[in-house]
Design an enzyme around this catalytic site. Structure first.
Site, PDB file in Angstrom:
ATOM      1  N   GLN A 182     -36.499  -9.469  10.001  1.00  0.00           N
ATOM      2  CA  GLN A 182     -36.144 -10.850  10.693  1.00  0.00           C
ATOM      3  C   GLN A 182     -36.270 -12.212  10.106  1.00  0.00           C
ATOM      4  O   GLN A 182     -36.077 -12.952  10.536  1.00  0.00           O
ATOM      5  CB  GLN A 182     -36.709 -10.703  12.196  1.00  0.00           C
ATOM      6  CG  GLN A 182     -36.150  -9.457  13.159  1.00  0.00           C
ATOM      7  CD  GLN A 182     -34.714 -10.240  13.460  1.00  0.00           C
ATOM      8  OE1 GLN A 182     -34.155 -10.977  13.537  1.00  0.00           O
ATOM      9  NE2 GLN A 182     -34.141  -8.970  14.215  1.00  0.00           N
ATOM     10  N   THR A 240     -24.417   8.250  -3.021  1.00  0.00           N
ATOM     11  CA  THR A 240     -23.688   7.223  -3.939  1.00  0.00           C
ATOM     12  C   THR A 240     -23.432   5.819  -3.140  1.00  0.00           C
ATOM     13  O   THR A 240     -23.657   5.816  -1.904  1.00  0.00           O
ATOM     14  CB  THR A 240     -22.060   7.777  -3.777  1.00  0.00           C
ATOM     15  OG1 THR A 240     -21.939   9.114  -4.618  1.00  0.00           O
ATOM     16  CG2 THR A 240     -20.963   6.817  -4.563  1.00  0.00           C
ATOM     17  N   CYS A 328     -32.910  -1.297  21.959  1.00  0.00           N
ATOM     18  CA  CYS A 328     -33.284  -0.043  21.943  1.00  0.00           C
ATOM     19  C   CYS A 328     -34.072   0.193  23.460  1.00  0.00           C
ATOM     20  O   CYS A 328     -34.132   1.230  23.809  1.00  0.00           O
ATOM     21  CB  CYS A 328     -34.411   0.411  20.923  1.00  0.00           C
ATOM     22  SG  CYS A 328     -34.025  -0.462  19.203  1.00  0.00           S
TER      23      CYS A 328
HETATM   24  C1  LIG Z   1     -32.951  -4.505  13.345  1.00  0.00           C
HETATM   25  C2  LIG Z   1     -34.489  -4.344  12.939  1.00  0.00           C
HETATM   26  C3  LIG Z   1     -34.800  -3.195  12.133  1.00  0.00           C
HETATM   27  C4  LIG Z   1     -33.712  -1.838  12.246  1.00  0.00           C
HETATM   28  O1  LIG Z   1     -32.713  -2.233  11.131  1.00  0.00           O
HETATM   29  P1  LIG Z   1     -31.288  -1.256  11.391  1.00  0.00           P
HETATM   30  O2  LIG Z   1     -30.183  -1.569  10.491  1.00  0.00           O
HETATM   31  O3  LIG Z   1     -30.910  -1.235  12.774  1.00  0.00           O
HETATM   32  O4  LIG Z   1     -31.953  -0.031  10.845  1.00  0.00           O
HETATM   33  C5  LIG Z   1     -36.089  -2.959  11.868  1.00  0.00           C
HETATM   34  N1  LIG Z   1     -36.819  -3.917  12.059  1.00  0.00           N
HETATM   35  C6  LIG Z   1     -36.466  -5.070  12.710  1.00  0.00           C
HETATM   36  C7  LIG Z   1     -37.636  -6.121  12.823  1.00  0.00           C
HETATM   37  C8  LIG Z   1     -35.221  -5.432  13.013  1.00  0.00           C
HETATM   38  O5  LIG Z   1     -35.249  -6.472  13.660  1.00  0.00           O
END
Ligand SMILES: *Cc1c(COP(=O)(O)O)cnc(C)c1O
Length: 420
Positions: A182, A240, A328
């Protein structure tokens, strides 16, 4: 501007972002014409390799890394999981120190490792979501394989002092990883100026497509791969390369570097205007998380006496996309683990709505939300008996009502538990 579906106002950029048109443009040739395998010996394949390396330079430049320290992965989750796995393996130690507010990518991996006998310390946070440095001093010791603290929280935007923590870990001889998914592109990051050993990034949070990320591994850090296969990524990540997405990711990082100032001026100003208006127009609303040490694009509101799910559904009807914090937890009745760790009561945590902006948002989007939200909150509260009392009674005691409301919610939760 990316093309958004008509009448959609997208205010959930911490979940994913629209792909920048410039990113789409650089990707298309690699989907349509230059689809060779970069590891091939013939030039039709190997010519592609140079573009993967250009992308590596672009990603490295955004975070002040050497391109040799960037390893492409499939997502932020893979980057996080790989960093932790590697540390356990190369150190042979059986203890992880992290926080209670990490992304589920890390929390759930650590919980699984716990079941396998790894000791995990989930450091608590203060009510404003910040971390007391004493927790780090208390938890990190010579038995620790790795300490992992996110750079910025996806739900509240709270920024953690990862550079200081990395410094402390270095003195203790403990590896330090940060989930910077983030933070990258929103706040300046210069890995030449700190002691961070590993750092996770993902493309789709900064206007690249989904399915591509990177793990930064500082030079001379011992590393053991999680995805084992061919010699791609200098043996640190088999499989790959997702060439088109990697090329797009590189371009997105270049754009993010150019737009960083805007993020901290125009985007921040929009967020601040929204926050001020909502706090003024709506009673019994709180901002979750320290407002000073926070990403410029994020605000997390708690609306008392109502369920966030109901707010989101009503916003959705007006074409506004927002979130209750984490993709989630959506769909489950569990309140966010982040807000719970900050000590919010389950009732208040269930009323939390996250708004996260990007460079593609406009003042008009903010106006629409400021217009849409107050009547929605009013309507939903009108259905809540406690709020009705509040509205009709001048001597209404908000604190007592809140306590009563929470008590009822707890009672309800207990009923659910005993009937389950
Ligand atoms: C979105 C997010 C992830 C996970 O990324 P993905 O591409 O969904 O695997 C991990 N950490 C933080 C802080 C996120 O906001």
């Amino acid at each position: 501007m990316p093309v958004l579906p008509k009448d959609i106002i997208y205010l959930d950029n911490n979940a994913t972002t629209p792909v920048a048109p410039e990113v789409v443009d650089v990707m298309i040739p690699f989907l349509r014409d230059f689809w060779g395998n970069p590891s091939s010996a013939y030039s039709f394949g190997s010519q592609v390799h140079a573009y993967v390396e250009k992308a590596r330079d672009q990603v490295a430049a955004l975070i002040g890394a050497d391109p040799k320290e960037i390893f492409f992965t499939s997502c932020g989750t893979e980057s996080d999981n790989s960093a932790i796995n590697s540390a356990l393996e190369v150190t042979g130690k059986k203890k992880i120190v992290t926080t209670a507010v990490e992304h589920s990518a890390l929390i759930n991996q650590c919980e699984k490792l716990q079941k396998k006998g790894i000791e995990v310390v989930f450091m608590p946070v203060r009510p404003d979501g910040t971390l007391d440095f004493k927790e780090v001093e208390k938890a990190v010791d010579e038995d620790t394989a790795i300490c992992s603290v996110m750079w910025a929280n996806n739900e509240t935007g709270v920024i953690y002092p990862v550079e200081e923590i990395a410094e402390f870990c270095k003195l203790k001889g403990v590896l330090f990883h940060t989930d910077a998914v983030q933070a990258v592109g929103k706040i300046p990051i210069n890995l030449k100026k700190n002691k961070i050993d590993m750092l996770s990034i993902v493309g789709h949070k900064l206007h690249a497509p989904k399915g591509v990320g990177a793990l930064y591994i500082r030079r001379r850090t011992r590393y053991s791969p999680t995805i084992i296969g061919g010699q791609q990524e200098r043996g640190k990540r088999g499989g790959t390369e997702n060439v088109a997405s990697i090329v797009g990711f590189g371009k997105a990082c270049e754009l993010a570097g150019q737009r960083m100032d805007e993020e901290n001026t125009r985007v921040k100003a929009m967020r601040d205007r929204l926050e001020k208006a909502i706090l003024e127009k709506i009673p019994d609303v709180f901002v979750n998380g320290d407002r000073k040490h926070r990403l410029p694009n994020t605000v997390n509101f708690a609306f008392d006496f109502i369920e966030a799910e109901a707010i989101l559904l009503m916003l959705d009807k007006t074409g506004i996309c927002a979130s209750s914090g984490s993709a989630c937890t959506t769909g489950s009745l569990d309140p966010s683990h982040v807000l719970k760790a900050m000590g919010l009561t389950p009732a208040r945590a269930r009323g939390a709505v996250r708004i996260s902006l990007s460079t593609y948002n406009t003042d008009r989007d903010i106006d629409k939300l400021i217009e849409a939200l107050p009547p929605i909150i009013k309507r939903l509260r009108a259905m809540s008996p406690l709020s009705r009392e509040h509205r009709d009674n001048d001597s209404y005691d908000v604190a007592a009502a809140r306590a009563k409301f929470e008590e009822e919610q707890v009672k309800e939760a207990k009923k659910e538990l005993t009937s389950a």
